[in-house]
Design a protein around this motif. Structure first.
Motif, short mmCIF file in Angstrom:
data_model
loop_
_atom_site.label_atom_id
_atom_site.label_comp_id
_atom_site.label_asym_id
_atom_site.label_seq_id
_atom_site.Cartn_x
_atom_site.Cartn_y
_atom_site.Cartn_z
N ASN A 1 0.84 -1.21 0.00
CA ASN A 1 0.00 0.00 0.00
C ASN A 1 0.87 1.25 0.00
O ASN A 1 0.56 2.24 -0.69
CB ASN A 1 -0.93 0.01 1.22
N GLY A 2 1.95 1.20 0.77
CA GLY A 2 2.89 2.33 0.80
C GLY A 2 3.48 2.56 -0.59
O GLY A 2 3.61 3.70 -1.05
N GLY A 3 3.84 1.47 -1.26
CA GLY A 3 4.42 1.58 -2.61
C GLY A 3 3.45 2.25 -3.57
O GLY A 3 3.82 3.16 -4.32
N LEU A 4 2.19 1.82 -3.51
CA LEU A 4 1.19 2.39 -4.43
C LEU A 4 0.91 3.86 -4.08
O LEU A 4 0.70 4.69 -4.97
CB LEU A 4 -0.09 1.55 -4.41
N SER A 5 0.97 4.21 -2.78
CA SER A 5 0.78 5.62 -2.39
C SER A 5 1.95 6.48 -2.90
O SER A 5 1.74 7.61 -3.36
CB SER A 5 0.74 5.77 -0.86
N ILE A 6 3.15 5.94 -2.80
CA ILE A 6 4.32 6.70 -3.28
C ILE A 6 4.18 6.95 -4.79
O ILE A 6 4.43 8.04 -5.29
CB ILE A 6 5.64 5.96 -2.95
N LYS A 7 3.71 5.92 -5.50
CA LYS A 7 3.54 6.05 -6.96
C LYS A 7 2.51 7.14 -7.30
O LYS A 7 2.65 7.86 -8.29
CB LYS A 7 3.09 4.70 -7.53
N ARG A 8 1.44 7.25 -6.46
CA ARG A 8 0.44 8.30 -6.73
C ARG A 8 1.05 9.68 -6.56
O ARG A 8 0.75 10.60 -7.31
CB ARG A 8 -0.76 8.13 -5.78
N LYS A 9 1.96 9.83 -5.56
CA LYS A 9 2.55 11.16 -5.32
C LYS A 9 3.76 11.42 -6.22
O LYS A 9 4.07 12.57 -6.52
CB LYS A 9 2.95 11.29 -3.86
N TYR A 10 4.46 10.34 -6.60
CA TYR A 10 5.65 10.47 -7.46
C TYR A 10 5.47 9.49 -8.62
O TYR A 10 5.99 8.37 -8.58
CB TYR A 10 6.93 10.13 -6.68
N PRO A 11 4.72 9.89 -9.66
CA PRO A 11 4.36 8.94 -10.73
C PRO A 11 5.55 8.33 -11.48
O PRO A 11 5.40 7.28 -12.08
CB PRO A 11 3.51 9.80 -11.67
N ASP A 12 6.72 8.97 -11.39
CA ASP A 12 7.89 8.39 -12.08
C ASP A 12 8.57 7.31 -11.25
O ASP A 12 9.54 6.69 -11.72
CB ASP A 12 8.93 9.49 -12.38
N ALA A 13 8.11 7.08 -10.02
CA ALA A 13 8.75 6.06 -9.17
C ALA A 13 8.68 4.70 -9.85
O ALA A 13 7.69 4.38 -10.52
CB ALA A 13 8.06 6.01 -7.81
N CYS A 14 9.73 3.90 -9.65
CA CYS A 14 9.79 2.55 -10.23
C CYS A 14 9.41 1.56 -9.13
O CYS A 14 10.04 1.52 -8.07
CB CYS A 14 11.22 2.33 -10.70
N LEU A 15 8.35 0.78 -9.36
CA LEU A 15 7.86 -0.14 -8.32
C LEU A 15 8.27 -1.59 -8.63
O LEU A 15 7.94 -2.11 -9.70
CB LEU A 15 6.33 -0.09 -8.22
N ILE A 16 8.94 -2.20 -7.68
CA ILE A 16 9.39 -3.60 -7.85
C ILE A 16 8.76 -4.45 -6.76
O ILE A 16 8.90 -4.15 -5.57
CB ILE A 16 10.93 -3.70 -7.75
N PHE A 17 8.06 -5.50 -7.17
CA PHE A 17 7.42 -6.40 -6.21
C PHE A 17 8.20 -7.70 -6.15
O PHE A 17 8.48 -8.31 -7.18
CB PHE A 17 5.97 -6.66 -6.64
N ILE A 18 8.57 -8.10 -4.93
CA ILE A 18 9.33 -9.35 -4.74
C ILE A 18 8.35 -10.42 -4.26
O ILE A 18 7.65 -10.22 -3.26
CB ILE A 18 10.43 -9.19 -3.66
N LYS A 19 8.34 -11.55 -4.98
CA LYS A 19 7.43 -12.64 -4.59
C LYS A 19 8.23 -13.82 -4.05
O LYS A 19 9.33 -14.12 -4.55
CB LYS A 19 6.69 -13.15 -5.85
N PRO A 20 7.69 -14.51 -3.06
CA PRO A 20 8.35 -15.76 -2.63
C PRO A 20 8.05 -16.84 -3.68
O PRO A 20 7.04 -16.74 -4.38
CB PRO A 20 7.65 -16.08 -1.31
N PRO A 21 8.90 -17.87 -3.78
CA PRO A 21 8.63 -18.92 -4.77
C PRO A 21 7.35 -19.69 -4.44
O PRO A 21 6.69 -20.22 -5.33
CB PRO A 21 9.85 -19.83 -4.69
N SER A 22 6.98 -19.76 -3.14
CA SER A 22 5.75 -20.43 -2.73
C SER A 22 5.39 -19.96 -1.32
O SER A 22 6.24 -19.39 -0.62
CB SER A 22 5.95 -21.95 -2.69
N ILE A 23 4.15 -20.21 -0.93
CA ILE A 23 3.74 -19.84 0.42
C ILE A 23 4.52 -20.66 1.45
O ILE A 23 4.90 -20.16 2.51
CB ILE A 23 2.21 -20.06 0.61
N GLU A 24 4.80 -21.92 1.10
CA GLU A 24 5.55 -22.79 2.00
C GLU A 24 6.95 -22.21 2.27
O GLU A 24 7.40 -22.14 3.42
CB GLU A 24 5.68 -24.19 1.34
N ALA A 25 7.60 -21.75 1.20
CA ALA A 25 8.95 -21.16 1.35
C ALA A 25 8.86 -19.89 2.20
O ALA A 25 9.72 -19.63 3.05
CB ALA A 25 9.54 -20.85 -0.02
N LEU A 26 7.80 -19.13 1.98
CA LEU A 26 7.62 -17.89 2.75
C LEU A 26 7.50 -18.20 4.24
O LEU A 26 8.14 -17.56 5.08
CB LEU A 26 6.37 -17.16 2.24
#
Ligand code: ADP
Ligand code: 5GP
Length: 187
Positions: A104-129
């Protein structure tokens, strides 16, 4: 002078975002890490002003009232927020910044700074997480379960990020994030 650029890394807790962010900071010495304010307790090894600014709840609420945050969220019972003054001072000096905030913080930053680059890190699985989160041992069982409760919402919102990286083998994930960072900084 050109304003500095913003790079935001978000992920479900335990995905390896802090590990990757630290590696990216090492590889890009000119990047400035955005130090957030929080009311959560300091973990072993964390340093005031380097990892977070640790505030009491009263201090945090006062800063909300005074409009000092670009964005803030209450997560797992604690407040976390990005300080406007820190960010503006840094990017006005032409320095690029890296943010480690929730989705949510990332998406808020993007609304205020539209040039921001957003990178989402995913775990390989819920089990690994789960293994990583319980393995890290920074929270007790209840607090860890609380972190896991948000994962479906985070995976959903993460789809709005322009870049999605799976953190399976750490060195590969770091390399992929580094490529995105380099491309964004040189655009
Ligand atoms: P986050 O900041 O997303 O909450 P951390 O960076 O603290 O996550 O990582 C959670 C745990 O998982 C740490 O103990 C870290 O060493 C470990 N970890 C990070 N990346 C990997 C990976 N690719 N494979 C296995 N363990 C990892
Ligand atoms: P942790 O307690 O593990 O350091 O962080 C918990 C979560 O809070 C992580 O997802 C982290 O990215 C997020 N977070 C840290 N600082 C901020 C902030 O300033 N704003 C928001 N929205 N999230 C933050």
């Amino acid at each position: 002078m050109n304003r500095g650029k913003l790079i935001v890394i978000s992920a479900p807790s335990g995905s390896g975002k802090t590990t990757i962010a630290k590696e990216i900071m090492k590889r890009n010495p000119t990047l400035v890490f955005s130090v957030s304010a929080t009311t959560r307790a300091k973990r072993d090894g964390e340093v005031e002003g380097r990892d977070y600014f640790y505030l009491t709840e009263d201090e945090f609420l006062k800063k909300i009232d005074e409009g000092e945050f670009i964005e803030w969220e209450k997560l797992y019972g604690n407040y976390y927020g990005t300080l406007k003054q820190e960010v503006e001072r840094t990017i006005c000096n032409g320095k690029h910044m890296l943010f480690d905030v929730d989705v949510n913080g990332g998406l808020s930053i993007k609304r205020k700074y539209p040039d921001a680059c957003l990178i989402f890190i995913k775990p390989p699985s819920i089990e690994a997480l789960k293994q990583r989160l319980f393995g890290r041992r920074t929270e007790n069982g209840t607090a860890t379960t609380r972190r896991l409760d948000r994962v479906p919402m985070e995976l959903e919102k993460g789809q709005e990020f322009e870049h999605q990286i799976v953190n399976d083998a750490l060195d590969i994930a770091v390399e992929e994030v580094q490529n995105i960072v380099q491309t964004h900084l040189h655009e």
